[in-house]
Structure formats: structure tokens, C-alpha cells
Design an enzyme around this catalytic site. Sequence first.
Site, short mmCIF file in Angstrom:
data_model
loop_
_atom_site.label_atom_id
_atom_site.label_comp_id
_atom_site.label_asym_id
_atom_site.label_seq_id
_atom_site.Cartn_x
_atom_site.Cartn_y
_atom_site.Cartn_z
N HIS A 309 0.84 -1.19 -0.05
CA HIS A 309 0.14 0.03 -0.09
C HIS A 309 0.72 1.33 -0.08
O HIS A 309 1.94 1.30 0.43
CB HIS A 309 -0.96 0.13 1.11
N ASP A 366 -8.28 -4.83 -0.70
CA ASP A 366 -8.70 -5.58 -1.97
C ASP A 366 -8.26 -7.18 -1.88
O ASP A 366 -8.68 -7.90 -2.67
CB ASP A 366 -7.77 -5.01 -3.31
#
Length: 432
Positions: A309, A366
Site C-alpha cells: 500500500h 482488495d
Amino acid sequence: MAKTASLKLDDKEYPLPIIEGTEGEKAIDTRTLRAASGYIAYDQGYGNTGSCESKITFLDGDNGILRHRGYPIDQLANQSDFVETAYLVIYGDLPNQARRKEFGLLLRKNAAVETQMQKILEGFPTNASPMAMLSALVSALPAYHADLATNNFEKDLQNFDLAAAVAMSKIRTFVAMIYRYQKGLPFIFPKQELPFCDNFLHMMFSEPYKDYIAMPEVAKALNLLLLLHADHEQNCSTSTVRMVGSSAANLFTSISAGICALSGPLHGGANVAVMQMLQSIHDEGDDGTRFIAAAKSGSKSNRLMGFGHAVYRNFDPRAKIIGDACDTVLRKLGVEDPLLVIAKNLEQAALKDEYFVTRKLYPNVDFYSGIIMRALGIPMNMFTTMFAIGRAPGYIANWREVASNPKGRIYRPRQVYVGVTKRDYVPMAQRG
Ligand code: ACO
């Protein structure tokens, strides 16, 4: 006395103001630097640049903290629902009963899509990308709601409540319509009496003469999924919304640009890429070793999807909540998904691997969201559009901050030019 930082360039000192956020985040204000010194701050990809002051979401990537308007994401996930959290994100406080009712009513009243807009959708090939269709429909909204989209901050803010409800409610309806259009099914009208998520499932899965009635577990899982996507600070698509909005473009136009940014596989499109990866591990009977090895090659095209991320360097708190929810939801629905087992094994293997450990790469939101969506019957190609429904409140709140900032200026970064220096035009006949 206000604190300042000092920058020394060619023996000259430049004092730069220091800004401190309410959670102790510190920033050096470089706005005056170029005028004073001729230098700009260089930060490719804006990874270390604060582009705005915001009161919406606090994110501490080093410690895995995410709070909307001060409320920790786990408390919202456990106790709130999508519409209430959307209200919180957009308006700044949890609604009282009357405000919640009013907001819900506005969403319900603005769920239906004009017949002419259906024709826009019918102009697309049925196999078109759902995100392309969604952004096109959202960018067409100003044509049908010109009074809410004047491209004048003051006027658009006067109609903000209605515009926000139109955007949030219709994005959801568009997604259901796109799904049905691709399957060759007739559109289903929204039902005013249904709550937001139940209404979406009704528009998706009802059959002619047979209404789909969502099981409470299904509506709850969808609420959680959307809530976890409600806002996420200055991510790629939200920054896009702010950037477009800063030109005084209306709310719908700005959101449409955000949806385009969301479609990329390094951002919202990752939920599709994760499922493709898990599916191909399943189909090949592999244990994921091949994907892990390829991801370690450093190539951007072979990354382990759903891992890493831009700001979280510890864990993504949303991934933790959604990972736990996966087990509960699948058990309640009686779904056994082999991809969940693969995902868990892959996560364990990656978390032990030195490459991922040293780079602090953890599963992001996700990684597990696709498995929940699959259990709800949502096909893979629609996953990123689901993300867009969830992120709409964040886009709306961020657009509003831009529009209502009296000191705001148009977003216009600078660059360091590294191209060819001045040269004279050569007529065609003299070119080699
Ligand atoms: N697989 C393998 N290596 C990775 C991955 C990954 N998923 N993510 C980052 N890396 C590597 C980078 O190549 C870099 O390696 P290096 O130091 O040897 O050059 C190192 O880890 C550090 O990268 P970051 O600076 O953390 O990554 P960046 O901020 O540029 O990118 C991103 C963040 C785009 C999310 C990236 O981690 C990625 O591509 N992940 C896969 C796609 C994905 O899941 N996206 C969804 C993000 S969440 C969201 O948008 C909702």
C-alpha cells in the site's frame, strides 16, 4: 510563537512555516519557496507532499490507523452501516434520528435513473468495461441535473445536499443497470421502501415477477464492504476528484474523473486482479509459489496483487476487518470458496518471505474484498464498480472541502523539465 523550519540554499537561509495537524502530523509549508528562492519542492508521485488540509479522514500508515471524522474504522465497521458512515464522512458528524431519516429519504427519492440515460447505456457494446460505462454515465449527470451542476462553487454548494444524494444513489443504480445490461436482462426499478444495500441487491438480482429479497446476512455483508471503502484520505482517485473540483468543475464531473482514476489495477482495479491471480493459482493447482517468485522480480507488472500500500507500512486495518468478515460471511451463506483457502495460504507464505517482510508489504483491502463479493453473487468484472459505490461518500466530502475553501486555489503542480533545450524549427525539406 509560530514554529518555522529553515532551508539553506547557496548560503542563504529561507524560513518556512511549519504546520501541525490535530493528530500531530507535521508539515513544512513550501508555498512561498519558489517565489523567494527560485526552487520548487520535487516529489514525484506526491508521496511526501500534503496537497491540502482536510478534516475528513485521519490515516496513520505506520501504525495501521484509519479514522473517519475521528471515529476508528473498526468501531464504524462493528456498529454503523454504510449510509450512516456516508453521512458522517460527508457532513462531519454522526446524524441524529431526524437527520438520518432525511438523508435516507433523499437517497431513496433520487435512486431512479431517467429513461433517456438508459439509452446512453444501451449505446455501449455489452462487453464494454463496466468502469468505462460507469464513468460515462456519471459524467453525463450534469446534462440531466444542470441546476445542480453549474460549475460555480457558490451555486453548486447551495444545492449540495441534493447533488450529493443524486450522486450516491444513482451511482448505485448505474452499477445495477450495467450488470443487467451486460447480461441482457431488463432493468429493475429501485424500490423506495428498501434500505440502500437491499435496494441495490433488488435492482441487481430480481427477476421479472419475482423480487429478490436479500437475506439479512447478505445486506449486512454488503454494508460492511461499502463502509470499508467509504473514504481513504488522499488516494489516487480522491486526489483526482479534488484536482478536477479545484477548477470549479461540478460534483458529478469531478466524481466521474475519480472513477476513471479508480479503474487502474494499481488502485481500485486491484480487486479484480487479485481474483484473477487466485483463480489462476486454483486452475493451475499451484500453491502460489510462482506468483510470489514473480512478484519478487521487481517488475511492476508482476506484483502480488492485493499486497502493499502506498501509505500503510504496518497493516491495512480494513484488510484485517474484511479478512475476518470473509470467514463469517461465507459460513453464514454456506459458501465454500477454494479461493479463500488459497488467499489465506498465500498471505501466510508472503508474510514469512523476506522480500515482503523487509518491504513491509501486507494484504490491503482488495486482498479479501473480492471473495466476499463473489459470495454475494457479484461477478468479477463488476468488482471495481462496487468500490466506486463505496467510495462515493469520500469523493463527495472531498469535493465539498475543495468547493467550500475560500482560500483554495486551482491544483497546479510544477515539474522539473528534463527534455530537449531550445532548438530552431527545421523545414521538412531539410530534415534527414
Ligand atoms: N508485490 C511485489 N512487490 C511490491 C508490491 C507487490 N504487491 N508492492 C510494492 N512492492 C515493492 C516495490 O516494487 C518496491 O520494491 P523496491 O524497494 O525493491 O523497489 C517496494 O515494494 C516498496 O514499494 P512501495 O513504495 O511500498 O510501493 P508504492 O507505494 O510504489 O505502490 C502499490 C503501492 C501501488 C499499492 C503497490 O504496493 C502495488 O502495486 N500493489 C499491488 C496492487 C494493489 O494491490 N493495489 C491496491 C492498493 S489498495 C487500493 O488502492 C484500494
